[in-house]
Design an enzyme around this catalytic site. Structure first.
Site, PDB file in Angstrom:
ATOM      1  N   ASP A   1       0.848  -1.140   0.000  1.00 38.63           N
ATOM      2  CA  ASP A   1       0.034   0.153   0.006  1.00 38.63           C
ATOM      3  C   ASP A   1       0.921   1.248  -0.020  1.00 38.63           C
ATOM      4  O   ASP A   1       1.500   1.447   0.912  1.00 38.63           O
ATOM      5  CB  ASP A   1      -0.923   0.045   1.216  1.00 38.63           C
ATOM      6  CG  ASP A   1      -1.906   0.996   1.299  1.00 38.63           C
ATOM      7  OD1 ASP A   1      -1.778   2.259   0.538  1.00 38.63           O
ATOM      8  OD2 ASP A   1      -3.060   1.022   1.784  1.00 38.63           O
ATOM      9  N   HIS A   2       0.963   2.118  -1.169  1.00 39.86           N
ATOM     10  CA  HIS A   2       2.136   2.742  -1.099  1.00 39.86           C
ATOM     11  C   HIS A   2       1.823   4.165  -0.174  1.00 39.86           C
ATOM     12  O   HIS A   2       2.900   4.866   0.087  1.00 39.86           O
ATOM     13  CB  HIS A   2       2.163   3.355  -2.501  1.00 39.86           C
ATOM     14  CG  HIS A   2       0.861   4.409  -2.911  1.00 39.86           C
ATOM     15  ND1 HIS A   2      -0.414   3.835  -3.622  1.00 39.86           N
ATOM     16  CD2 HIS A   2       0.602   5.632  -3.130  1.00 39.86           C
ATOM     17  CE1 HIS A   2      -1.455   4.777  -3.763  1.00 39.86           C
ATOM     18  NE2 HIS A   2      -0.713   5.818  -3.327  1.00 39.86           N
TER      19      HIS A   2
ATOM     20  N   HIS B   1      -6.505   2.086   1.814  1.00 37.05           N
ATOM     21  CA  HIS B   1      -5.591   3.392   2.376  1.00 37.05           C
ATOM     22  C   HIS B   1      -6.101   3.982   3.588  1.00 37.05           C
ATOM     23  O   HIS B   1      -5.206   4.172   4.592  1.00 37.05           O
ATOM     24  CB  HIS B   1      -5.567   4.377   1.140  1.00 37.05           C
ATOM     25  CG  HIS B   1      -4.952   4.266   0.003  1.00 37.05           C
ATOM     26  ND1 HIS B   1      -4.174   3.404  -0.324  1.00 37.05           N
ATOM     27  CD2 HIS B   1      -5.438   4.662  -1.307  1.00 37.05           C
ATOM     28  CE1 HIS B   1      -3.658   2.985  -1.459  1.00 37.05           C
ATOM     29  NE2 HIS B   1      -4.452   3.998  -2.263  1.00 37.05           N
TER      30      HIS B   1
END
Length: 514
Positions: free
Chosen positions: A202-203, A265
Site C-alpha cells: 500500500d503505497h 488506504h
C-alpha cells in the site's frame, strides 16, 4: 555485512542504512504504467544512492515484444518523461542499464515460467545473486493467481527455512473485490507462497508523513498522555482528489471510492492513528497492534449504513476554472452507473482508549483540491476564566497531519492578540518537510521496494489485516449494491453531497476546511 541477514550497512550522515542482499527482481507487467512511472525509477534512485547492490539484476516480463536493448532504451526515456528524473548521470545509468533484462511472455503459458527460471539461473551464475528473488505483480489483479501458480509450478517460489535465500512476492492492491474474492485470492497465493513471503503493498504507508505519524505519537512524551477519549473530541481522515477517473473509467466503475481508497488506504492510516504503542518497532509488533484496532471496529450492518454512511457521485461542474463532465459521461463508464465517487462515514473503535470517540472518514473525486490529511480535534477547555471579558467560547485545539501534497504537521492553539483586552485568537505552529529538512523525500515506492528486498514487512499489510478490513465494509458494500442511488448528488468542484455535511452536523461538528 551481517552474518544473519546477508545485508550490509551504509553510513549516510551518521545514520546506518541497511543495503539489501543481491537478488534478481522480476517485474511482471513491465510495460505498464506502474512499472514505468514508479518501479523502475525507484530502483534507479536506489542504485544512484548506492542502496542497491551492483550485482542485483532486474527482469521485466510482459507480453509486449521488446529486445533487451529496446527495453533499456525505453526505460531511459521513461525516467525523463514519466518518472520525473531530470538529471541522469551517464555513468550511473550505464551501470544500472546493464542490470536490466527483458522477457516477452504470456502469463498463462507454462513455458514462459520455464524460460524465466532459465534466465534467473543464468543471472545467479553470472552476477552471484545467490538464488534470491523478488517477484513484483504490477499487473491486472486477474493475473495474480495465474502468475503465482506459474512461479510455483517451476519451483521459483521456494526459499530456505533459515532465510539465507529468499523468494518474495509483492502484490499490488486491489487485494480482492470483496470479502469472498479476497479470501479466494489469498487461498491461491498461500497455496504457493507462505504468508511471510507475501508483501501486500500500500503505497500510502511509504509516504514520509504517514511514517512520521508513529514518530510523532511514540517519540514525543507530550502527545501520548492526551491521545485518547479523555482529551480527543473526534478524528477526521480525508482523502480528496480534484481529478476525475481519467483513463481508469473501466476499472473505477467496478470499484468505487469505498474499494479504491477507504477499505485500504484510509483504514491503514486510521489503524496507525489509533493503535496502541508496540513493544518494539518491528514488523510483527506493529502489525499486531494495527490488526487489534480493526478488530475493535464494529462491522457495518444495514442499520449502521443508514445512520453512519453516505455515498455520492459527481455531476458536472467547475474545477480550477475548467468545466468538467459528470462521472456518467466519463470514458468507459456506464451511463447509468451506480458507482460511488465519494464515500463518507462515521466509525467507532470499541477499545478502552477510544470508546465513544467518533472517527469521521471521507474520500472522493472531483473535490475542490487534492489533499490528504488527518485532523485530530481535542476537546474544549472545561472552564474559561474570562467572564469579565465577555468571552464565552474559544476554538478547540487541533492537530493536523498533512500527508499530501504539502507534507507537514500543524498544531492550532489559542493565544492572546496584542492589545489591552483579553482577545484569544487561534494561531498555528507549523512543521513542513520541505523547509525543515531541506531535502527531497524519497518516493513511497523507493522506500517500500527497499524494505521488500531487506525483508522488512512493517509497512506491508498482513492477511488478517486485509481480511478484517473487508469484514468491516462487506455489509456496507452489500447495501449500496442492492440499492439504486439518486446520482449525481454533488457538483464537481464541491466538497461532496449535502448528506456528508449533515452527517457531521448531527453531532454538532463540521468537516475541517482544507
Amino acid at each position: 555485512m551481517s552474518a544473519t541477514t546477508g545485508t550490509a550497512e551504509l553510513d549516510l550522515g551518521n545514520r546506518l542504512i541497511q543495503v539489501p542482499s543481491t537478488a534478481v527482481v522480476v517485474i511482471f507487467g513491465a510495460s505498464g504504467d506502474l512499472a514505468r512511472r514508479k518501479l523502475v525509477p525507484a530502483l534507479f534512485s536506489l542504485a544512484s544512492k548506492q542502496l542497491l547492490p551492483p550485482e542485483t539484476a532486474v527482469i521485466g516480463v510482459s507480453r509486449q515484444e521488446f529486445s533487451k536493448d529496446e527495453y533499456r532504451e525505453r526505460m531511459r526515456t521513461d525516467l525523463h518523461e514519466l518518472g520525473g528524473v531530470t538529471d541522469v548521470d551517464a555513468e550511473v545509468w550505464e551501470s544500472f542499464a546493464s542490470r536490466l533484462h527483458y522477457l516477452t511472455a504470456d502469463f498463462g503459458d507454462p513455458d514462459a515460467f520455464r524460460r524465466l527460471r532459465a534466465v534467473i539461473e543464468d543471472l545467479d551464475r553470472e552476477r552471484g545473486t545467490g538464488g534470491n528473488r523478488l517477484f513484483y505483480l504490477a499487473t491486472a489483479p486477474a493475473f495474480f493467481p495465474v502468475i503465482a501458480e506459474g512461479l510455483g509450478g517451476v519451483g521459483l517460489a521456494q526459499q530456505d527455512r533459515e532465510g539465507e535465500q529468499f523468494a518474495r512476492l509483492v502484490v499490488e492492491k486491489p487485494f480482492g473485490h470483496d470479502l469472498e474474492s479476497a479470501r479466494a485470492l489469498n487461498d491461491h497465493l498461500s497455496g504457493v507462497f507462505r504468508e511471510r513471503q507475501i508483501y501486500r503493498i500500500d503505497h500510502y504507508l511509504g509516504k514520509e508523513t504517514v511514517q512520521n505519524l508513529l514518530v510523532l505519537r511514540f517519540g514525543n512524551a507530550i502527545f501520548e498522555p492526551i491521545w485518547n477519549r479523555r482529551y480527543v473530541d473526534h478524528v477526521q481522515i480525508t482523502v480528496a482528489e480534484s481529478l476525475g477517473v481519467g483513463a481508469r473509467g473501466g476499472y473505477y466503475d467496478t470499484s468505487g471510492a469505498l474499494r479504491d481508497i477507504v477499505q485500504n488506504h484510509v483504514m491503514q492510516v486510521l489503524s496507525m492513528v489509533a493503535m496502541e504503542p508496540p513493544a518494539r518497532f518491528e514488523a510483527r509488533e506493529v502489525r499486531d497492534e494495527k490488526v487489534k484496532v480493526l478488530r475493535e471496529i464494529p462491522a457495518f450492518d444495514a442499520a449502521r449504513v443508514a445512520a453512519d454512511a453516505v455515498r455520492g457521485q459527481y455531476g458536472p461542474g467547475w474545477i480550477a476554472g475548467e468545466q468538467v463532465p459528470r462521472y456518467r459521461d466519463e470514458k468507459r463508464v456506464d451511463p447509468a452507473s451506480n458507482t460511488e465517487t465519494f464515500a463518507a462515514m462515521r466509525v467507532f473503535i470499541d477499545s478502552w482508549r477510544w470508546a465513544g470517540t467518533p472517527f469521521y472518514l471521507r474520500a472522493g473525486k472531483r473535490l475542490p483540491k487534492r489533499a490528504t490529511e488527518i485532523a485530530i480535534q481535542f476537546k474544549c477547555a472545561p472552564l474559561l476564566p474570562f467572564a469579565r471579558s465577555g468571552i464565552e467560547a474559544v476554538e478547540p485545539n487541533l492537530l493536523v497531519i498533512r500527508i499530501q501534497p504539502d507534507e507537514g504537521i500543524s498544531l492550532q492553539f489559542q493565544a492572546k492578540a496584542p492589545g489591552m483586552a483579553i482577545d484569544p485568537h487561534s494561531v498555528s505552529m507549523d512543521f513542513a518537510y520541505g523547509t525543515s529538512f531541506l531535502r527531497v523525500s524519497p518516493d513511497a515506492y523507493e522506500r517500500l521496494l527497499l524494505d521488500c528486498m531487506l525483508g522488512d514487512a512493517t509497512l506491508f499489510a498482513r492477511w488478517d489485516e486485509v481480511e478484517r478490513a473487508w469484514e468491516i465494509f462487506q455489509g456496507l458494500l452489500d447495501v449500496w449494491e442492492a440499492e439504486t442511488a439518486h446520482f449525481p448528488n454533488y457538483d464537481a468542484g464541491s466538497w461532496g453531497p449535502a448528506a456528508a455535511h449533515e452527517l457531521m452536523a448531527r453531532d454538532g461538528r463540521a468537516w475541517h476546511a482544507l
